[in-house]
Design an enzyme around this catalytic site. Structure first.
Site, PDB file in Angstrom:
ATOM      1  N   CYS A  45       0.817  -1.213   0.000  1.00 56.02           N
ATOM      2  CA  CYS A  45       0.000   0.000   0.000  1.00 56.02           C
ATOM      3  C   CYS A  45       0.853   1.266   0.000  1.00 56.02           C
ATOM      4  CB  CYS A  45      -0.906  -0.026   1.230  1.00 56.02           C
ATOM      5  SG  CYS A  45      -1.783   1.510   1.536  1.00 56.02           S
ATOM      6  N   TYR A 176      -5.333   6.119  -8.956  1.00 51.88           N
ATOM      7  CA  TYR A 176      -6.520   5.341  -8.591  1.00 51.88           C
ATOM      8  C   TYR A 176      -7.751   5.829  -9.348  1.00 51.88           C
ATOM      9  CZ  TYR A 176      -4.051   2.983  -4.836  1.00 51.88           C
ATOM     10  OH  TYR A 176      -3.173   2.191  -4.131  1.00 51.88           O
TER      11      TYR A 176
END
Length: 341
Positions: A45, A176
């Protein structure tokens, strides 16, 4: 990773639901205290990787223990299957969600990393990925190592905040927005904003070694964690494919400079990164095939950024020491194959 939800056409990242702060004066009920808290991350992440880098740079490893989740989630999200018996050895839990439930059983948000958990109670303290690293740099100062850099120096905060805001919107979150867009127009908007911002950042870094000032700051940490993932996952998996990072001479050299700085590259696990993105995002990659490339050996090639001046840790700072036992990252595999899962 950070919580998110999807509208009719675009990806929207949610604010952290648990935004308590751990401070020197304990004003939120959580005082800075060595050994009391545990940082839970996934090396996959980018938001959690910020905390990994900052913790290393500031020398907080002994003060703030570390739990690393499996890069592959199941229906209960982040799990501790990398640990013996499938339990975190300090918290004694199988899933990070157990710490969330201990704090608020009916919490409406998802389970995200980074997260800081209070060890004595087993309760989540915060999952505020935007604030955690800033507080580590400022509120945890009494526990910093000798020679720790000033990652958020007060005279530069306004400029750092301004630079980080654009990078967050268009780059950190922009990849994203492109990757999870459900309409062509939303994807193209995010794609255009991403490469417009990367162009601006490249021009900014053409004649300066770091984004703000003459040493590493929080702004560099936040940009790095996206850049280091760019060619491995965002270029192909998220369709951010106008050009690779390695095709921009300035950004590629800048990213290699940071990667080769102690505290940055030694926190990066390309195996975890690729397995998470390509296997968990089944809507984007339904076959679950994890690509063998790109060859990571280029990250160690000379960057020649020293000539721009500046010192990574400031005039009086020093590099962090080696990663503590058990926290090191294995050498990445070459393009001929990946490390086994």
């Amino acid at each position: 990773m950070g919580n998110a939800h999807y509208g009719t056409r675009t990806f929207v990242r949610s604010d952290a639901f648990f935004a308590d702060r751990i401070t020197a004066d304990g004003r939120d009920g959580w005082p800075v205290e060595a050994g009391r808290y545990r940082l839970v991350v996934s090396r996959a992440c980018p938001w959690a990787s910020r905390a990994l880098v900052v913790r290393r740079l500031l020398g907080l490893e002994d003060a703030l223990s570390l739990a690393v989740a499996d890069p592959i989630q199941d229906d209960r999200s982040w799990r501790f299957t990398l640990d013996p018996g499938g339990r975190d050895p300090v918290l004694g839990i199988r899933y990070l969600s157990e710490a969330y439930d201990a704090r608020a059983p009916d919490h409406p948000g998802g389970v995200s990393v980074p997260a800081i958990v209070d060890v004595p109670s087993g309760r989540l303290v915060t999952n505020d990925f935007q604030r955690i690293t800033l507080d580590l740099a400022t509120e945890w100062r009494s526990l910093h190592r000798a020679g720790a850099p000033e990652l958020y120096p007060e005279p530069l905060r306004e400029e750092i905040d301004d630079v980080m805001e654009g990078i967050y919107r268009d780059v950190n979150n922009g990849v994203y927005r492109a990757g999870f867009a459900t309409e062509q127009s939303a994807y193209e908007e995010a794609y255009a904003a991403l490469f417009r911002r990367l162009g601006q950042v490249s021009r900014r870094l053409a004649d300066r070694r770091y984004l703000v000032g003459d040493h590493i700051t929080e702004a560099d940490v936040r940009l790095f964690t996206t850049l280091v993932r760019f060619d491995a996952v965002y270029h192909g998996h998220f369709k951010c494919n106008r050009s690779k990072l390695s095709e921009d001479p300035v950004l590629w050299a800048y990213a290699r400079d940071l990667y080769q700085t102690p505290g940055f590259g030694d926190t990066v696990d390309f195996d975890h990164i690729k397995r998470h993105y390509y296997r968990v995002h089944s809507g984007i990659n339904p076959t679950g095939i994890v690509p063998a490339g790109p060859d990571p050996s280029g990250w160690q090639s000379p960057h020649h950024r020293e000539g721009l001046g500046g010192r990574p840790f400031g005039d009086t700072g020093t590099p962090p020491g080696p990663a503590p036992a058990g926290e090191g990252v294995a050498e990445p595999a070459t393009a001929t194959g990946m490390r086994s899962a």
